[in-house]
Design an enzyme around this catalytic site. Structure first.
Site, PDB file in Angstrom:
ATOM      1  N   ARG A  58     -10.032   9.920 -14.093  1.00 47.87           N
ATOM      2  CA  ARG A  58      -9.510  10.633 -15.260  1.00 47.87           C
ATOM      3  C   ARG A  58      -8.440  11.650 -14.901  1.00 47.87           C
ATOM      4  O   ARG A  58      -7.323  11.610 -15.406  1.00 47.87           O
ATOM      5  CB  ARG A  58     -10.661  11.394 -15.912  1.00 47.87           C
ATOM      6  N   THR A  59      -8.798  12.582 -14.029  1.00 44.22           N
ATOM      7  CA  THR A  59      -7.904  13.704 -13.773  1.00 44.22           C
ATOM      8  C   THR A  59      -6.601  13.222 -13.145  1.00 44.22           C
ATOM      9  O   THR A  59      -5.515  13.623 -13.548  1.00 44.22           O
ATOM     10  CB  THR A  59      -8.595  14.729 -12.854  1.00 44.22           C
ATOM     11  N   LYS A  86      -6.081   9.909   9.985  1.00 41.29           N
ATOM     12  CA  LYS A  86      -5.639  10.001  11.387  1.00 41.29           C
ATOM     13  C   LYS A  86      -5.874  11.377  11.958  1.00 41.29           C
ATOM     14  O   LYS A  86      -5.453  11.679  13.076  1.00 41.29           O
ATOM     15  CB  LYS A  86      -4.139   9.676  11.480  1.00 41.29           C
ATOM     16  N   ARG A 108      -6.689  18.177  -5.462  1.00 41.62           N
ATOM     17  CA  ARG A 108      -8.147  18.201  -5.556  1.00 41.62           C
ATOM     18  C   ARG A 108      -8.708  18.148  -4.146  1.00 41.62           C
ATOM     19  O   ARG A 108      -8.254  17.360  -3.310  1.00 41.62           O
ATOM     20  CB  ARG A 108      -8.671  17.009  -6.362  1.00 41.62           C
ATOM     21  N   HIS A 136     -12.225  24.186 -11.898  1.00 44.48           N
ATOM     22  CA  HIS A 136     -11.500  23.003 -12.360  1.00 44.48           C
ATOM     23  C   HIS A 136     -10.760  23.453 -13.626  1.00 44.48           C
ATOM     24  O   HIS A 136     -11.156  23.126 -14.744  1.00 44.48           O
ATOM     25  CB  HIS A 136     -12.489  21.868 -12.651  1.00 44.48           C
TER      26      HIS A 136
END
Lengths: 304, 178
Positions: A58-59, A86, A108, A136
């Site tokens: 969604r975000t 890596k 995020r 958030h």
């Protein structure tokens, strides 16, 4: 009118005026997503990077669509397919991205405070798309926008937030935002999911769903994070849903015109019964629609 | 000090709007496929007044839309000021419509350029015409109005403000020296 800040890291530091400016601006962006040609030239030539260290549908999609509808170029990076595997550090990744001159970085990360560290190191705007169990902000903004749209106001409303409060960045951002905007907020969940001293944020604490949702205008149901079940914070999903699942029976305790919200993804039958999630009280999909407008508003207000 | 001079009073504005309404109907041979789109903020009440005039003259109601051109401005990323974004509301299709864009003051023409780009994003109008109450000159783009209430030659440091009210009687156009 301009948002006088470089980054959007959390709701905690936003003023009521700033929140209102963002919500008002977002309302004007709704119309663009209803057009046949869903694009305006506003951010032509700007580059937006979606840097996601945690899974998201969604975000990430919402930010990408928001950027594209404003004509910005959106680039998606997810940790699993990037140099992170890596062994590149977060700071090195960020400095390399900065060297490519993007305009906004959306981030995020599973660690609380990760976007805050970057904001001090790089000159581009950073929007926090969720940091650990901390904040958030765009979710809380789209929640407030949806409440205001449906109820005409936020001030004076009774809101219950139900679920794993301790691990929820959605809960934390909404508590900051809704209390600032004058709502009466109650949080509810099992004691193992309730952070100590949460009442200091100005909320009422309940341990029973029935008590928490009595006469409320809004019920915000949080996702039970199944991946946390190993930590023994609840004995079984079945026991959790016995006590905390919002269903056709207990929802009658709330006001007749109660609205049910959920930040997604939903676990049907665990924290919310399917007939409630799909029922007439549910505004879950309105939240998703408004999410695009909120993110367009932030991209617009942070650039230029 | 600012000194204001009324260049058009309520009666004058009303006569101008009446004439523009007749001209729009004459040029377009009636109201068929005709729609008005007011540019926010100044053009919205003017478009509404034009709609009322046309209703009185022709006994036909033409649709009126509202257009906010902020997102189409050419100075958004070069100025530090973010203009307050308003809502666009065009609840009808513009395809094959005769669109009359309505604004209070025509100045540099940049607003009209932005408005035309915005309109094209909504569809393909048959034609676009421009109606303004005041044309104060100083164009920076090759744009002219089809219907003008009053030509008002002004100097660049003067400010022209059109104050339209719902009740009409306190309407006025004022020119101010900065």
């Amino acid at each position: 009118m301009k948002l006088a800040r470089k980054d959007i890291l959390g709701i905690k530091e936003l003023s009521v005026d700033e929140i209102n400016l963002i919500l008002d601006t977002a309302e004007s962006f709704i119309e663009i997503s209803t057009r046949d040609i869903k694009k305006v030239p506003t951010l032509r030539g700007k580059t937006v990077i979606n840097l996601f260290y945690e899974p998201s549908t969604r975000t990430r999609t919402s930010f990408e669509i928001a950027a594209k509808r404003l004509s910005a170029d959106a680039v998606n990076i997810s940790a699993s397919t990037s140099s992170v595997v890596k062994g590149e550090t977060l700071i090195d990744t960020a400095m390399n991205l900065e060297a490519m001159n993007p305009d906004i970085i959306i981030m995020r990360h599973s660690a609380a405070g990760a976007p805050h560290i970057l904001s001090g190191l790089i000159k581009q705007s950073i929007i926090n798309a969720g940091d650990g169990a901390h904040e958030h902000p765009t979710q809380a903004l789209l929640d407030m926008m949806t409440i205001r749209e449906k109820k005409g106001k936020i001030e004076g409303l009774k809101v219950a937030i139900v679920g794993d409060i301790a691990h929820s960045r959605v809960a934390r951002s909404n508590i900051y935002g809704l209390t600032k905007m004058g709502a009466n907020v109650t949080v509810a969940g099992p004691a193992t999911m309730m952070p100590r001293d949460i009442d200091k944020l100005g909320v009422r604490v309940c341990y029973h769903l029935e008590e928490a949702i009595k006469d409320v205008d809004i019920i915000m149901v949080l996702r039970i994070q199944l991946e946390r079940q190993e930590n023994n914070i609840f004995p079984s999903l079945r026991e959790y849903s016995n006590y905390y699942c919002l269903n056709a029976r207990n929802i009658t305790l709330a006001k007749d015109d109660v609205l049910v919200m959920h930040p997604g993804p939903i676990n049907r039958g665990v924290e919310i019964a399917p007939d409630i999630a799909d029922g007439s009280h549910s505004i879950i999909l309105d939240q998703v629609t408004n999410g695009v407008a909120i993110r367009m508003a932030l991209l617009y207000l942070l650039t230029g | 000090m600012k000194t204001g001079k009324v260049v058009l009073d309520a009666d004058g504005i009303d006569r101008s709007i009446t004439r523009i309404a007749y001209e729009i109907l004459e040029r377009n041979k009636g109201v068929e496929d005709l729609v008005l789109v007011g540019i926010r903020a100044g053009g919205v009440s003017l478009a509404e007044k034009l709609r009322e005039k046309i209703l009185r003259i022709e006994e036909a109601d033409v649709p009126v839309g509202i257009l906010d051109i902020t997102l189409y401005r050419d100075d958004l990323l070069t100025t530090n000021r973010k203009p307050q974004l308003g809502k666009t509301d065009i609840p009808f299709s513009l395809n094959n419509k005769k669109v009359v864009l309505v604004d209070d003051v025509l100045f540099t023409g940049r607003t009209i350029r932005a408005a035309m780009d915005a309109l094209i994003d909504f569809g393909r109008p048959k034609l676009i015409q421009l109606a303004v109450l005041i044309d104060r000159g100083h164009r920076e783009l090759p744009i002219r109005a089809d219907f003008v209430g009053k030509n008002l030659p002004s100097s660049l440091w003067e400010e022209v403000s059109v104050n339209l009210t719902e009740a009409n009687e306190r309407d006025e156009v004022v020119i101010e020296d900065e």
